[in-house]
Design a protein around this motif. Structure first.
Motif, PDB file in Angstrom:
ATOM      1  N   MET A   1      20.056  33.681   2.196  1.00 51.74           N
ATOM      2  CA  MET A   1      18.823  34.272   1.674  1.00 51.74           C
ATOM      3  C   MET A   1      17.625  33.501   2.204  1.00 51.74           C
ATOM      4  N   GLY A   2      16.697  34.209   2.832  1.00 48.46           N
ATOM      5  CA  GLY A   2      15.481  33.565   3.289  1.00 48.46           C
ATOM      6  C   GLY A   2      14.539  33.357   2.122  1.00 48.46           C
ATOM      7  N   GLU A   3      13.896  32.198   2.071  1.00 47.48           N
ATOM      8  CA  GLU A   3      12.974  31.933   0.973  1.00 47.48           C
ATOM      9  C   GLU A   3      11.549  32.213   1.415  1.00 47.48           C
ATOM     10  N   LEU A   4      10.766  32.674   0.475  1.00 43.75           N
ATOM     11  CA  LEU A   4       9.373  32.986   0.729  1.00 43.75           C
ATOM     12  C   LEU A   4       8.592  31.699   0.993  1.00 43.75           C
ATOM     13  N   HIS A   5       7.806  31.681   2.052  1.00 40.01           N
ATOM     14  CA  HIS A   5       6.965  30.522   2.365  1.00 40.01           C
ATOM     15  C   HIS A   5       5.511  30.969   2.393  1.00 40.01           C
ATOM     16  N   ILE A   6       4.780  30.632   1.349  1.00 42.24           N
ATOM     17  CA  ILE A   6       3.380  31.048   1.243  1.00 42.24           C
ATOM     18  C   ILE A   6       2.524  29.888   0.750  1.00 42.24           C
ATOM     19  N   HIS A   7       1.287  29.893   1.189  1.00 39.02           N
ATOM     20  CA  HIS A   7       0.348  28.850   0.790  1.00 39.02           C
ATOM     21  C   HIS A   7      -0.240  29.145  -0.583  1.00 39.02           C
ATOM     22  N   SER A   8      -0.508  30.433  -0.852  1.00 42.64           N
ATOM     23  CA  SER A   8      -1.167  30.786  -2.109  1.00 42.64           C
ATOM     24  C   SER A   8      -0.741  32.168  -2.578  1.00 42.64           C
ATOM     25  N   VAL A   9      -0.631  32.324  -3.891  1.00 42.74           N
ATOM     26  CA  VAL A   9      -0.221  33.597  -4.486  1.00 42.74           C
ATOM     27  C   VAL A   9      -0.946  33.781  -5.813  1.00 42.74           C
ATOM     28  N   LEU A  10      -1.277  35.023  -6.121  1.00 43.33           N
ATOM     29  CA  LEU A  10      -1.882  35.355  -7.406  1.00 43.33           C
ATOM     30  C   LEU A  10      -1.061  36.463  -8.064  1.00 43.33           C
ATOM     31  N   VAL A  11      -0.751  36.273  -9.344  1.00 42.94           N
ATOM     32  CA  VAL A  11       0.020  37.252 -10.116  1.00 42.94           C
ATOM     33  C   VAL A  11      -0.812  37.681 -11.316  1.00 42.94           C
ATOM     34  N   THR A  12      -1.077  38.974 -11.459  1.00 41.10           N
ATOM     35  CA  THR A  12      -1.781  39.464 -12.647  1.00 41.10           C
ATOM     36  C   THR A  12      -0.763  39.761 -13.747  1.00 41.10           C
ATOM     37  N   GLY A  13      -1.229  39.752 -14.987  1.00 45.16           N
ATOM     38  CA  GLY A  13      -0.331  39.993 -16.108  1.00 45.16           C
ATOM     39  C   GLY A  13       0.783  38.968 -16.167  1.00 45.16           C
ATOM     40  N   ALA A  14       0.415  37.686 -16.029  1.00 46.87           N
ATOM     41  CA  ALA A  14       1.416  36.624 -15.803  1.00 46.87           C
ATOM     42  C   ALA A  14       1.831  35.869 -17.058  1.00 46.87           C
ATOM     43  N   ASN A  15       1.403  36.314 -18.225  1.00 48.34           N
ATOM     44  CA  ASN A  15       1.696  35.540 -19.436  1.00 48.34           C
ATOM     45  C   ASN A  15       3.026  35.906 -20.087  1.00 48.34           C
ATOM     46  N   ARG A  16       3.684  36.973 -19.615  1.00 49.23           N
ATOM     47  CA  ARG A  16       4.979  37.331 -20.209  1.00 49.23           C
ATOM     48  C   ARG A  16       5.758  38.231 -19.254  1.00 49.23           C
ATOM     49  N   GLY A  17       7.003  38.492 -19.618  1.00 46.78           N
ATOM     50  CA  GLY A  17       7.816  39.445 -18.881  1.00 46.78           C
ATOM     51  C   GLY A  17       7.995  39.107 -17.414  1.00 46.78           C
ATOM     52  N   ILE A  18       7.877  40.124 -16.579  1.00 47.56           N
ATOM     53  CA  ILE A  18       8.092  39.968 -15.138  1.00 47.56           C
ATOM     54  C   ILE A  18       7.047  39.046 -14.515  1.00 47.56           C
ATOM     55  N   GLY A  19       5.802  39.154 -14.962  1.00 49.46           N
ATOM     56  CA  GLY A  19       4.751  38.299 -14.410  1.00 49.46           C
ATOM     57  C   GLY A  19       5.039  36.828 -14.639  1.00 49.46           C
ATOM     58  N   LEU A  20       5.434  36.486 -15.862  1.00 47.68           N
ATOM     59  CA  LEU A  20       5.783  35.095 -16.186  1.00 47.68           C
ATOM     60  C   LEU A  20       7.020  34.666 -15.404  1.00 47.68           C
ATOM     61  N   GLY A  21       7.987  35.578 -15.264  1.00 48.74           N
ATOM     62  CA  GLY A  21       9.188  35.275 -14.484  1.00 48.74           C
ATOM     63  C   GLY A  21       8.861  34.980 -13.036  1.00 48.74           C
ATOM     64  N   LEU A  22       7.949  35.747 -12.456  1.00 48.18           N
ATOM     65  CA  LEU A  22       7.524  35.500 -11.076  1.00 48.18           C
ATOM     66  C   LEU A  22       6.904  34.109 -10.941  1.00 48.18           C
ATOM     67  N   VAL A  23       6.040  33.758 -11.872  1.00 51.41           N
ATOM     68  CA  VAL A  23       5.386  32.449 -11.828  1.00 51.41           C
ATOM     69  C   VAL A  23       6.431  31.330 -11.919  1.00 51.41           C
ATOM     70  N   ARG A  24       7.373  31.456 -12.847  1.00 54.03           N
ATOM     71  CA  ARG A  24       8.435  30.445 -13.001  1.00 54.03           C
ATOM     72  C   ARG A  24       9.204  30.241 -11.699  1.00 54.03           C
ATOM     73  N   HIS A  25       9.616  31.338 -11.087  1.00 57.73           N
ATOM     74  CA  HIS A  25      10.443  31.239  -9.886  1.00 57.73           C
ATOM     75  C   HIS A  25       9.638  30.742  -8.683  1.00 57.73           C
ATOM     76  N   LEU A  26       8.368  31.116  -8.604  1.00 55.97           N
ATOM     77  CA  LEU A  26       7.519  30.612  -7.517  1.00 55.97           C
ATOM     78  C   LEU A  26       7.357  29.099  -7.627  1.00 55.97           C
ATOM     79  N   LEU A  27       7.181  28.612  -8.834  1.00 53.79           N
ATOM     80  CA  LEU A  27       7.011  27.175  -9.041  1.00 53.79           C
ATOM     81  C   LEU A  27       8.298  26.404  -8.785  1.00 53.79           C
ATOM     82  N   ALA A  28       9.453  27.078  -8.979  1.00 50.40           N
ATOM     83  CA  ALA A  28      10.750  26.411  -8.835  1.00 50.40           C
ATOM     84  C   ALA A  28      11.283  26.432  -7.402  1.00 50.40           C
ATOM     85  N   MET A  29      10.541  27.013  -6.471  1.00 54.50           N
ATOM     86  CA  MET A  29      10.992  27.070  -5.078  1.00 54.50           C
ATOM     87  C   MET A  29      11.130  25.668  -4.480  1.00 54.50           C
ATOM     88  N   LEU A  30      12.010  25.557  -3.491  1.00 49.83           N
ATOM     89  CA  LEU A  30      12.156  24.291  -2.775  1.00 49.83           C
ATOM     90  C   LEU A  30      10.848  23.908  -2.098  1.00 49.83           C
TER      91      LEU A  30
END
Length: 259
Positions: A1-30
């Motif tokens: 699996m190729g991992e996403l390599h990005i300098h900056s990302v913005l997620v709207t609606g990030a306080n719960r559900g899928i948005g919060l999940g996206l933030v968690r996984h982005l922060l946990a990347m290698l």
């Protein structure tokens, strides 16, 4: 699996559900993004507590207030993001904020239709417009002409209940206003893909699956997908997107969803 390599990302609606999940996984990347901007309507409210907990542990996470139906709020958020980024652009914008109002066809109302369309469709348009200069700056700072999420991308969180061909989960989800707003969002995504391609920006509508969230799990049946499974799949899809994908409607496994 190729991992996403990005300098900056913005997620709207990030306080719960899928948005919060996206933030968690982005922060946990290698190799996590240098900047993760998480927006929600009320960063100081109870529903943003988990987000604040994450921010206390991750200095690259910035929480920003953003109401997607308020142009002034959107412009203020864009200005704050630009300030943090300095001279660099925003690589990835994920329009995730959305609402649903369960209502049968016979009882659907003007108020519901207007509120849901304004949030799910018009909000995505306005946020895209406000952050376009930062997306363009990111694209200009990336070598080559190939489109990718590493370069600059606008991802609109859609839903297969907005597919006119599938009308997914009709019996389980009588959410007429939501379905109409997502079908309209798909057309907006197509328009954005055509209008922004010349600037080097990739645009994709993404269906996260039927996910166990407050929104997805409000009916009598339990959704089959966990937030983690959906987010892991979507991030894998995002890492593989290229020129051929701009303007398309894909699911969390990278499969094409019919319009």
């Amino acid at each position: 699996m190729g991992e996403l390599h990005i300098h900056s990302v913005l997620v709207t609606g990030a306080n719960r559900g899928i948005g919060l999940g996206l933030v968690r996984h982005l922060l946990a990347m290698l190799d996590p993004p240098k900047w993760v901007f998480a927006t929600c309507r009320d960063p100081k409210g109870q529903q943003a507590q988990e987000l604040r907990n994450l921010a206390s542990k991750h200095p690259n996470l910035v929480i920003i207030p953003l109401e997607v139906t308020d142009p002034d709020s959107i412009q203020a958020a864009a200005a704050r993001v630009a300030e943090h980024l300095g001279g660099s652009g925003l690589n990835l914008l994920i329009n995730n904020a959305g609402i649903a109002k369960p209502m049968s066809l016979d009882h659907e109302t003007l108020e519901n239709m207007t509120q849901v369309y304004t949030t799910n469709t018009v909000g995505a348009l306005l946020v895209g417009q406000a952050f376009l200069p930062l997306l363009k700056k990111a694209a200009q700072g990336s070598p080559g002409s190939a489109l990718s999420c590493t370069k600059a991308a606008l991802i609109n969180m859609s839903s297969s209940p907005g597919s006119i061909e599938e009308v997914y989960l009709w019996e389980q989800a009588l959410v007429v206003s939501y379905r109409c707003s997502k079908a309209a969002l798909n057309m907006l995504n197509k328009c954005q893909s055509l209008g922004y391609r010349e600037h080097g920006i990739l645009c994709v509508a993404l269906h996260p699956g039927w996910v166990q969230t407050d929104m997805g799990g409000s009916g009598s049946q339990k959704p089959p997908l966990t937030v983690d499974a959906s987010v892991q799949g979507m991030l894998k899809v995002l890492s593989s997107l290229s020129n051929k994908d701009t303007g398309t409607f894909l699911d969390w496994e990278g499969k094409v969803v019919p319009w």
